[in-house]
Design a protein around this motif. Sequence first.
Motif, PDB file in Angstrom:
ATOM      1  N   ASP A   1      11.695  32.150 -20.692  1.00 14.39           N
ATOM      2  CA  ASP A   1      11.966  31.145 -19.659  1.00 14.39           C
ATOM      3  C   ASP A   1      10.686  30.363 -19.385  1.00 14.39           C
ATOM      4  O   ASP A   1       9.600  30.778 -19.776  1.00 14.39           O
ATOM      5  CB  ASP A   1      12.419  31.820 -18.358  1.00 14.39           C
TER       6      ASP A   1
ATOM      7  N   THR B   1       1.845  34.148 -19.469  1.00 15.72           N
ATOM      8  CA  THR B   1       2.880  35.077 -19.052  1.00 15.72           C
ATOM      9  C   THR B   1       2.274  36.437 -18.727  1.00 15.72           C
ATOM     10  O   THR B   1       1.262  36.814 -19.295  1.00 15.72           O
ATOM     11  CB  THR B   1       3.969  35.223 -20.140  1.00 15.72           C
TER      12      THR B   1
ATOM     13  N   ILE C   1      12.298  28.082 -12.049  1.00 15.05           N
ATOM     14  CA  ILE C   1      12.454  28.946 -13.213  1.00 15.05           C
ATOM     15  C   ILE C   1      13.577  28.352 -14.060  1.00 15.05           C
ATOM     16  O   ILE C   1      14.705  28.184 -13.584  1.00 15.05           O
ATOM     17  CB  ILE C   1      12.811  30.400 -12.831  1.00 15.05           C
ATOM     18  N   MET C   2      13.267  28.038 -15.308  1.00 14.49           N
ATOM     19  CA  MET C   2      14.195  27.368 -16.210  1.00 14.49           C
ATOM     20  C   MET C   2      14.490  28.255 -17.412  1.00 14.49           C
ATOM     21  O   MET C   2      13.578  28.741 -18.071  1.00 14.49           O
ATOM     22  CB  MET C   2      13.551  26.055 -16.694  1.00 14.49           C
ATOM     23  N   SER C   3      15.783  28.487 -17.678  1.00 16.78           N
ATOM     24  CA  SER C   3      16.214  29.190 -18.882  1.00 16.78           C
ATOM     25  C   SER C   3      16.664  28.150 -19.894  1.00 16.78           C
ATOM     26  O   SER C   3      17.394  27.215 -19.546  1.00 16.78           O
ATOM     27  CB  SER C   3      17.379  30.127 -18.581  1.00 16.78           C
TER      28      SER C   3
ATOM     29  N   ILE D   1      18.496  22.804 -21.599  1.00 21.08           N
ATOM     30  CA  ILE D   1      18.382  23.632 -20.395  1.00 21.08           C
ATOM     31  C   ILE D   1      19.706  24.338 -20.133  1.00 21.08           C
ATOM     32  O   ILE D   1      20.743  23.704 -19.983  1.00 21.08           O
ATOM     33  CB  ILE D   1      17.979  22.783 -19.172  1.00 21.08           C
ATOM     34  N   GLU D   2      19.637  25.663 -20.080  1.00 18.67           N
ATOM     35  CA  GLU D   2      20.828  26.455 -19.776  1.00 18.67           C
ATOM     36  C   GLU D   2      21.062  26.505 -18.275  1.00 18.67           C
ATOM     37  O   GLU D   2      22.170  26.291 -17.798  1.00 18.67           O
ATOM     38  CB  GLU D   2      20.666  27.868 -20.326  1.00 18.67           C
TER      39      GLU D   2
ATOM     40  N   LYS E   1       8.518  37.347 -20.353  1.00 15.35           N
ATOM     41  CA  LYS E   1       9.843  36.807 -20.056  1.00 15.35           C
ATOM     42  C   LYS E   1       9.754  35.357 -19.593  1.00 15.35           C
ATOM     43  O   LYS E   1      10.607  34.544 -19.917  1.00 15.35           O
ATOM     44  CB  LYS E   1      10.520  37.677 -18.981  1.00 15.35           C
ATOM     45  N   THR E   2       8.699  35.024 -18.819  1.00 10.00           N
ATOM     46  CA  THR E   2       8.556  33.672 -18.276  1.00 10.00           C
ATOM     47  C   THR E   2       7.170  33.150 -18.603  1.00 10.00           C
ATOM     48  O   THR E   2       6.169  33.806 -18.341  1.00 10.00           O
ATOM     49  CB  THR E   2       8.762  33.676 -16.739  1.00 10.00           C
TER      50      THR E   2
ATOM     51  N   MET F   1      18.632  26.425 -14.181  1.00 11.01           N
ATOM     52  CA  MET F   1      17.363  26.377 -13.471  1.00 11.01           C
ATOM     53  C   MET F   1      17.619  26.838 -12.039  1.00 11.01           C
ATOM     54  O   MET F   1      18.634  26.477 -11.439  1.00 11.01           O
ATOM     55  CB  MET F   1      16.807  24.943 -13.478  1.00 11.01           C
TER      56      MET F   1
END
Length: 113
Positions: A89, A59, A80-82, A39-40, A63-64, A42
């Motif tokens: 995401d 989606t 929202i998690m990158s 996880i980068e 993108k998500t 959230m």
Amino acid sequence: MISDNTYADKLITIADKEIIFRNYYFPTGKKKVVPFDDIEMMIVVEPSLRRGKWRLHGTGGFKTWFPLDVNRPMRDRIFIMSLKNQRMDIGFTVENGEKAEEILLSKGLIEKR
């Protein structure tokens, strides 16, 4: 075993070192496991049309990605998690947003605004 620092409902499990999304993949409904190390960042957002309030699965803008949740329009927050090294995401909701947010904050996974 569920401890005070974990969370589980019909949609996800927040374990000690990973998040498990149920009904992630379409059309199989298989789960996806995301280790915390992947996880980068959230964030937590208020549900809106633009943020996926009506996106029940999949989606709309590439993108998500949203795991299946037919009750998403009634949820009080969207996470929202990158992920590191991934373009897509993950946007997700939970049954008890307050409790999940509290646990994700305690684990240092949510970026404070």
